[in-house]
Design a protein around this motif. Structure first.
Motif, mmCIF file in Angstrom:
data_model
loop_
_atom_site.group_PDB
_atom_site.id
_atom_site.type_symbol
_atom_site.label_atom_id
_atom_site.label_comp_id
_atom_site.label_asym_id
_atom_site.label_seq_id
_atom_site.Cartn_x
_atom_site.Cartn_y
_atom_site.Cartn_z
ATOM 1 N N UNK A 58 35.549 163.490 11.832
ATOM 2 C CA UNK A 58 36.812 164.162 13.131
ATOM 3 C C UNK A 58 38.027 164.577 12.342
ATOM 4 N N UNK A 59 38.110 164.178 10.785
ATOM 5 C CA UNK A 59 39.116 165.189 10.249
ATOM 6 C C UNK A 59 38.846 166.260 9.533
ATOM 7 N N UNK A 60 37.631 166.583 9.637
ATOM 8 C CA UNK A 60 36.927 167.895 9.008
ATOM 9 C C UNK A 60 37.845 169.157 9.821
ATOM 10 N N UNK A 61 37.853 170.186 9.016
ATOM 11 C CA UNK A 61 38.738 171.323 9.743
ATOM 12 C C UNK A 61 38.237 171.735 10.959
ATOM 13 N N UNK A 62 36.809 171.926 11.123
ATOM 14 C CA UNK A 62 36.155 172.451 12.220
ATOM 15 C C UNK A 62 36.233 171.567 13.362
ATOM 16 N N UNK A 63 36.371 170.285 13.064
ATOM 17 C CA UNK A 63 36.903 169.327 14.266
ATOM 18 C C UNK A 63 38.182 169.401 14.668
ATOM 19 N N UNK A 64 39.114 169.352 13.693
ATOM 20 C CA UNK A 64 40.620 169.691 13.843
ATOM 21 C C UNK A 64 40.663 170.974 14.654
ATOM 22 N N UNK A 65 40.049 171.900 14.353
ATOM 23 C CA UNK A 65 40.210 173.085 15.074
ATOM 24 C C UNK A 65 40.030 173.089 16.548
ATOM 25 N N UNK A 66 38.760 172.540 16.563
ATOM 26 C CA UNK A 66 37.861 172.486 17.739
ATOM 27 C C UNK A 66 37.490 171.319 18.302
ATOM 28 N N UNK A 67 38.041 170.102 18.866
ATOM 29 C CA UNK A 67 37.663 168.794 18.634
ATOM 30 C C UNK A 67 36.843 168.463 19.886
ATOM 31 N N UNK A 68 36.908 169.339 20.948
ATOM 32 C CA UNK A 68 36.194 168.987 22.269
ATOM 33 C C UNK A 68 34.701 168.601 22.009
ATOM 34 N N UNK A 69 33.879 169.709 21.383
ATOM 35 C CA UNK A 69 32.588 169.238 21.140
ATOM 36 C C UNK A 69 32.250 167.923 20.583
ATOM 37 N N UNK A 70 32.798 167.559 19.555
ATOM 38 C CA UNK A 70 32.607 166.348 19.011
ATOM 39 C C UNK A 70 33.199 165.140 20.105
ATOM 40 N N UNK A 71 34.052 165.126 20.559
ATOM 41 C CA UNK A 71 34.624 164.273 21.630
ATOM 42 C C UNK A 71 33.484 164.063 22.673
ATOM 43 N N UNK A 72 32.986 164.974 23.135
ATOM 44 C CA UNK A 72 31.726 164.849 24.080
ATOM 45 C C UNK A 72 30.605 164.239 23.394
ATOM 46 N N UNK A 73 30.177 164.752 22.420
ATOM 47 C CA UNK A 73 29.300 164.123 21.624
ATOM 48 C C UNK A 73 29.329 162.389 21.571
ATOM 49 N N UNK A 74 30.417 162.102 21.264
ATOM 50 C CA UNK A 74 30.861 160.852 20.956
ATOM 51 C C UNK A 74 31.086 159.823 22.303
ATOM 52 N N UNK A 75 31.395 160.683 23.279
ATOM 53 C CA UNK A 75 31.342 159.850 24.511
ATOM 54 C C UNK A 75 29.876 159.800 25.073
ATOM 55 N N UNK A 76 29.190 160.950 24.775
ATOM 56 C CA UNK A 76 27.938 160.506 25.175
ATOM 57 C C UNK A 76 27.042 159.571 24.494
ATOM 58 N N UNK A 77 27.435 159.257 23.270
ATOM 59 C CA UNK A 77 26.729 158.455 22.277
ATOM 60 C C UNK A 77 26.892 156.982 23.040
ATOM 61 N N UNK A 78 28.116 156.464 23.265
ATOM 62 C CA UNK A 78 28.367 155.310 23.993
ATOM 63 C C UNK A 78 29.853 154.933 23.912
ATOM 64 N N UNK A 79 30.333 153.704 24.134
ATOM 65 C CA UNK A 79 31.571 153.450 24.531
ATOM 66 C C UNK A 79 32.263 152.841 23.206
ATOM 67 N N UNK A 80 31.655 152.612 22.117
ATOM 68 C CA UNK A 80 32.060 152.127 20.854
ATOM 69 C C UNK A 80 31.033 152.852 20.002
ATOM 70 N N UNK A 81 31.273 153.721 18.853
ATOM 71 C CA UNK A 81 30.673 154.352 18.119
ATOM 72 C C UNK A 81 31.080 153.996 16.625
ATOM 73 N N UNK A 82 30.091 153.673 15.589
ATOM 74 C CA UNK A 82 30.486 153.492 14.336
ATOM 75 C C UNK A 82 30.489 154.665 13.640
ATOM 76 N N UNK A 83 31.662 155.094 13.068
ATOM 77 C CA UNK A 83 31.861 156.414 12.228
ATOM 78 C C UNK A 83 31.438 155.952 10.633
ATOM 79 N N UNK A 84 30.462 156.286 10.439
ATOM 80 C CA UNK A 84 30.022 155.777 9.123
ATOM 81 C C UNK A 84 30.706 156.308 7.896
#
Length: 404
Positions: free
Chosen positions: A18-44
């Motif tokens: 989530x701290x990669x430049x592309x996600x800091x620039x445009x975070x909404x797609x990753x947020x939608x992906x995480x919400x769809x994955x589940x209420x708790x997601x392990x960031x490996x």
């Protein structure tokens, strides 16, 4: 408290950064992906548990006993790593250490104290808007308004002198970067970290503060024994961050929202009383503070997911503020919405103590602008300033049409 009636769930895993430049620039797609994955997601990548949905973020924010701030509200774990600066007594502390500083600031920033500033700040906003408009219809709204206004009025209220306050935003940028991993953004601040830290520390000492400002009142609380002399400058430092960084980036969010939503600007012009609602809706929509962390104090079960003691929890405030299970049409900026309940200022015991300061500053500036500007629109592509925690701008060029 645990959700013992539900079978234990294994959290889905995600290797995104989530701290990669592309996600800091445009975070909404990753947020939608995480919400769809589940209420708790392990960031490996970091071995932390992410909470991308509103319900779980809200619970972690209000349950300070299970989700502690005392080990740091960033990725670093203060139980194992030495903090780069003395921890904040508000943001990075739990009761009982948190109680006295919070109580002192709550009194200093009481409704009556802010009411006394209202006329001065509204007059300052009108003066600033007039000055900006006199220079022409095209300008950088982030620099000329969102940054200039808070740096003009709030340090005055704290009691800072006129020299050096331009260092407050670089210091805030460094502090909020430090809540993330030690990446290129953190390394880019290294060359001036000592200088900025030393200036801020000196600015928070009693001799640097005017006798009639908020900062002097914090030191007076130390004289009465409500704080120690070691705590007082740290509380002044927290006050500066609470009243400057949040406001600057919240105002930037609001000005961007109005430049890209002309129909919403007209709603504000027709009803300037919507200024505070507009600010809160902009904070919900853009979430100037994107993430904060907590650390579990014991094994906890969240949304049927067991989380071990001592785990770092990434609360995605921005993702929660666009959770479709909590908000109707969450990706829309809409002044007809009731944005109360958003987590852009946190929630519970550690909710931003300066949020009412930010709202008053926003109300003053947006009201002055709405009276004088008929239209506001982009004058070129806006440019983001990347930060591990903040959603900010480098430039926000706009063109305005003065009201006739």
């Amino acid at each position: 408290m645990t959700d013992t009636l539900l079978p234990a769930a294994v959290p889905p895993e995600c290797d995104a950064d989530p701290f990669a430049p592309e996600h800091l620039e445009n975070p909404e797609p990753l947020h939608a992906r995480l919400r769809a994955a589940g209420p708790v997601v392990l960031l490996t990548r970091y071995g932390v548990y992410a909470l991308p949905r509103y319900a779980e973020v809200h619970r972690a924010l209000v349950d300070w006993q299970s989700f502690s701030s005392g080990a740091g509200v960033g990725l670093a774990d203060f139980r194992r790593e030495k903090p780069w600066r003395p921890p904040s007594l508000l943001l990075e502390a739990d009761p009982p250490l948190h109680d006295a500083p919070r109580r002192v600031l709550r009194e200093i920033l009481s409704p009556s104290a802010l009411l006394a500033l209202r006329a001065t700040w509204f007059a300052a906003a009108e003066q600033l808007v007039d000055q900006v408009l006199a220079q022409g219809p095209v300008f950088d709204a982030f620099d000329a308004l969102a940054t200039a206004f808070p740096l003009r009025v709030f340090p005055d209220a704290v009691g800072l002198g006129p020299h050096g306050r331009e260092k407050l935003l670089p210091y805030g940028n460094m502090a909020f970067n430090a809540f993330g991993p030690v990446n290129e953004l953190v390394q880019a601040d290294a060359h001036h970290a000592a200088q900025l830290s030393a200036w801020v520390a000196a600015a928070c000492e009693r001799p640097a503060l005017a006798a009639d400002g908020f900062g002097a009142r914090i030191w007076q609380a130390a004289d009465r024994g409500e704080l120690t002399e070691q705590q007082a400058p740290l509380v002044v430092r927290s006050l500066l961050t609470a009243g400057v960084d949040t406001t600057v980036h919240g105002l930037g969010a609001a000005l961007y929202a109005f430049a890209t939503h002309p129909e919403q600007w007209q709603l504000l012009r027709e009803n300037p009383a919507l200024a505070r609602t507009a600010f809160d809706e902009a904070v919900r929509w853009q979430s100037p503070v994107q993430t904060f962390f907590r650390t579990t104090t014991a094994p906890v079960t969240l949304a049927a997911t067991p989380i071990p003691e001592g785990s770092k929890i990434l609360m995605s405030l921005a993702s929660a503020n666009r959770d479709p299970d909590r908000w109707d049409q969450p990706d829309a900026f809409d002044l007809r919405r009731d944005p109360s309940g958003h987590v852009g200022f946190g929630m519970g015991l550690h909710q931003c103590v300066g949020q009412h300061v930010a709202r008053l500053e926003a109300e003053a500036l947006l009201t002055a602008l709405a009276r004088r500007v008929e239209r506001i629109e982009p004058a070129g592509p806006p440019r983001r300033h990347l930060n591990n925690t903040l959603r900010s701008w480098r430039a926000l060029p706009v063109r305005v049409a003065p009201a006739r």
